[in-house]
Write a protein that holds these residues in place. Sequence first.
Motif, PDB file in Angstrom:
ATOM      1  N   ALA A  79       0.839  -1.205   0.000  1.00  9.71           N
ATOM      2  CA  ALA A  79       0.000   0.000   0.000  1.00  9.71           C
ATOM      3  C   ALA A  79       0.869   1.248   0.000  1.00  9.71           C
ATOM      4  N   THR A  82       2.500   1.407  -3.700  1.00 13.54           N
ATOM      5  CA  THR A  82       1.549   1.709  -4.780  1.00 13.54           C
ATOM      6  C   THR A  82       0.687   2.927  -4.491  1.00 13.54           C
ATOM      7  N   ARG A  83       0.631   3.327  -3.208  1.00 14.99           N
ATOM      8  CA  ARG A  83      -0.231   4.422  -2.758  1.00 14.99           C
ATOM      9  C   ARG A  83      -1.701   4.112  -3.017  1.00 14.99           C
ATOM     10  N   LYS A  84      -2.040   2.836  -3.046  1.00 13.22           N
ATOM     11  CA  LYS A  84      -3.419   2.417  -3.285  1.00 13.22           C
ATOM     12  C   LYS A  84      -3.826   1.388  -2.225  1.00 13.22           C
ATOM     13  N   GLU A 138     -16.348  -2.385  -3.095  1.00 14.32           N
ATOM     14  CA  GLU A 138     -15.822  -1.095  -3.553  1.00 14.32           C
ATOM     15  C   GLU A 138     -16.330   0.038  -2.669  1.00 14.32           C
ATOM     16  N   ASP A 142     -13.908   2.469  -0.697  1.00 10.69           N
ATOM     17  CA  ASP A 142     -14.021   3.910  -0.939  1.00 10.69           C
ATOM     18  C   ASP A 142     -14.217   4.657   0.378  1.00 10.69           C
ATOM     19  N   SER A 145     -10.945   4.733   2.252  1.00 12.48           N
ATOM     20  CA  SER A 145     -10.014   5.666   1.600  1.00 12.48           C
ATOM     21  C   SER A 145     -10.337   7.107   1.968  1.00 12.48           C
TER      22      SER A 145
END
Length: 821
Positions: A79, A82-84, A138, A142, A145
């Motif tokens: 994480a 990848t910054r994701k 998702e 979301d 995030s």
Amino acid sequence: MISLRDAFHHIHLSIHSTLDFNKIIRKVVVESAKATGCESSMMALCKGNLWTVKYTYGLLRELAAKSFTDEELPHAATAKTTRKPVSVNDTFNDNRVNRDIMKTLGIRSALAIPIIVRGKVTGTLLLHYHSAKVTFSETLIDFASKVSISASVALENARLYEDLMERQKELRVEKDLSDALIRINMLIHSTFDIDRIMKRVLREAAKAIGAESAILFILTEGEWEVRSVYKLPSKLPGKRFVGSELKHAELAIEMSAPLAVDNVAGDRRVNPEFASKLGIRSLLQLPFMTRCETKGGIGFHYHSGTAVFDRAHIKFAGRFADSLSLAFDNANSCNAVLRARNREGLLTDAMLNVIETFEQPFVVMGRDSRLIFYSHAFVELTGYGRDELKSIARLSDLTPPEWREQEKKVFGELERTGEPQVYQNECMRKDGSRIPVEIILHQALDTLGNTVYYYAFFTDIRERKKVEYELQQAQRDLKDYIAELEQHNKEFEIINNMNGLLLACKSVGGIYRVIDKYVRQLFAYDRGAVYVFDESRTVLETVLTWGDIRIEGHVLRPRDCRALRLGKSYSVDDPVNETLCPHIKPETGMAYICIPVTAKTRNIGLFHLQFTKYAGVPKEKAERLTAHKKHLASITAESISLSLLNFKLREAFFRQSILDPLTNLYNRRYMIATFERELHRMARKQGPLGVIMLDIDYFKQFNDTYGHEAGDILLQELSAFMRRSIREEDIACRYGGEEFVIILPESSLEASTHRAEQMRQEIKKLSFTYLNQNIGPITLSFGVAAFPDHGRRQEDILRAADAALYKAKEEGRDRVITAAT
């Protein structure tokens, strides 16, 4: 469970209403897990390839403060790279996690969300499931995030606040040390007794940096002689040490810089025997020099424990050593001058030769303050040539007019007390510039105690003034910034309080009253309005305003607001050069922002705020304050939209619980509760209450003929007819099947019977179309009873009305029967 949107809003406000770093982390970890239904969570902050757990929820407490490597938390490392978000649905069979650690912790599914601050990943929010494998949706990813992004900002603000508070503390220390140095300079220039100077200033310097003891050495014939001590054995002065015994002092001279040893134990730079005899645990050693020649050293010590000498203390100690060196030189020089005086105390050639070599600006004045002689350093200070200075009669000629009265008082105080005077002034140079100086004024006396002449040392304090100004400016800036952050904290607390009350509101009017109260606190110096769409959704009506708002009327058309047309916020910072919304008066002259108030992607209103541009403040601060104002407006608009949405949902749930879904009339459960309440009310008022029970005639035959769908339409048409036929205070309910009950508060048995008869006749006019067939007319049968005529309990009254209705059916239907009394 509350929606993720509401949960995010709650978390966002909670973490932005505090500047406590650890509290923010706890809130994020706990509330994120609860909102998503995760069984555990934690936050780990990274430094290099190490992850340190800051807080856990639903996991062993021992994990807190434990550190892991990238290899032990590879999904967190991924994480970070990848910054994701990294979602692992089955940790027991996925190589993206350390399966051994996952099994040890009992984690079956894991989600890692990077926390990014200023473009750098500083940590990870980790959410887990234990009891079963779960696929992270998702929507959930979301949500997590968004929480991470909000947490990044909140943590950065908290970190900045901590740094600012620490810097403010450092500035206070620097200011205290600067003030201490000024006091020390006054002390060392108030006498030419070297031993007295060293004893007094050593004590002051040690107190300034908090040292527990201090010592001053003078190099004599290659050995270190103790000249003065502070809180060390009194037998030390006069004692001599060789270089090997004072390795740290020798090293400081070799480096020509302060030497700090935070822990002398095992440090080869310090002779352990010397440190042990004096009980020294930490020390700071400075070289002591005059005219580029080593004279000795100064040492500060801690005994009760080890200590870290910070940058401010080392800098102060260095400046102190410089001041002491200069005072030492001046004292030696002045003592030489005094020794060279003749009996009358007058200047001699020997004295003048000594004065010429003074490193510090020095001047001799007669009793009338006329300049007699001055050192070369004084000539350089004034910017005049030596011969040019001869045209300067008195010291006051070099003093700005506004300082001369003060200078006159200083000379008078010197004559009165006989004590050297220390004061600050300005020296006017030849080029017209001014140099801030500190002046130490002395007097020379003859054998009878009369003043022969005055002499003064000058110190250029431009650097000191600059440091003082920078310290003051930095303190003001820090104070302002800290005040900003604390104000933000208070504002988010206000929003939290507002949201708490909004949840308790039972009406739209109550919501508007709460909003009105709190927006006046949040935007006390601004203007604003809240608009809500009317039922037709063609215009928006003003539901509240505050401040001296200047808008075009109290009704707003959607096309007149750019935010409503664009479907997003629209702001104007420069009302002169930017395009205004049509509903804003051009002469307003204020910056503003319009924010759509939405509920489930549908605009339900508008939040409008006008605010004054931040004039007279630095551009960076003005931009920061403007951005915060807009952010605060956005959060307020979000709170309004959530409150209205939640109210509509609660209202919908309530209506569903009390209304019959087919007819939209009240259901039987609501009727029973309301009937009981109205009976108690009428009993207190000693008033009547009528009850009409009605039934559709031949409804089964109607269903058999036209079908159940037509039967449902008939029930809906009848319900609409009933709503048109009753008063606002009457209560119409579907009692069951094709039976209905109407409760008529404050209506007598006679009036209720009359009302039933009117409805019986009017219903025959009702007709409707079904599958291109005209259906109607229909007839109804009615049974009427009343309180108190047929009893005081609702069971008795309903039974009487039901019996009357049954009798109407028996007698041929399409009639009204009043219950027997």
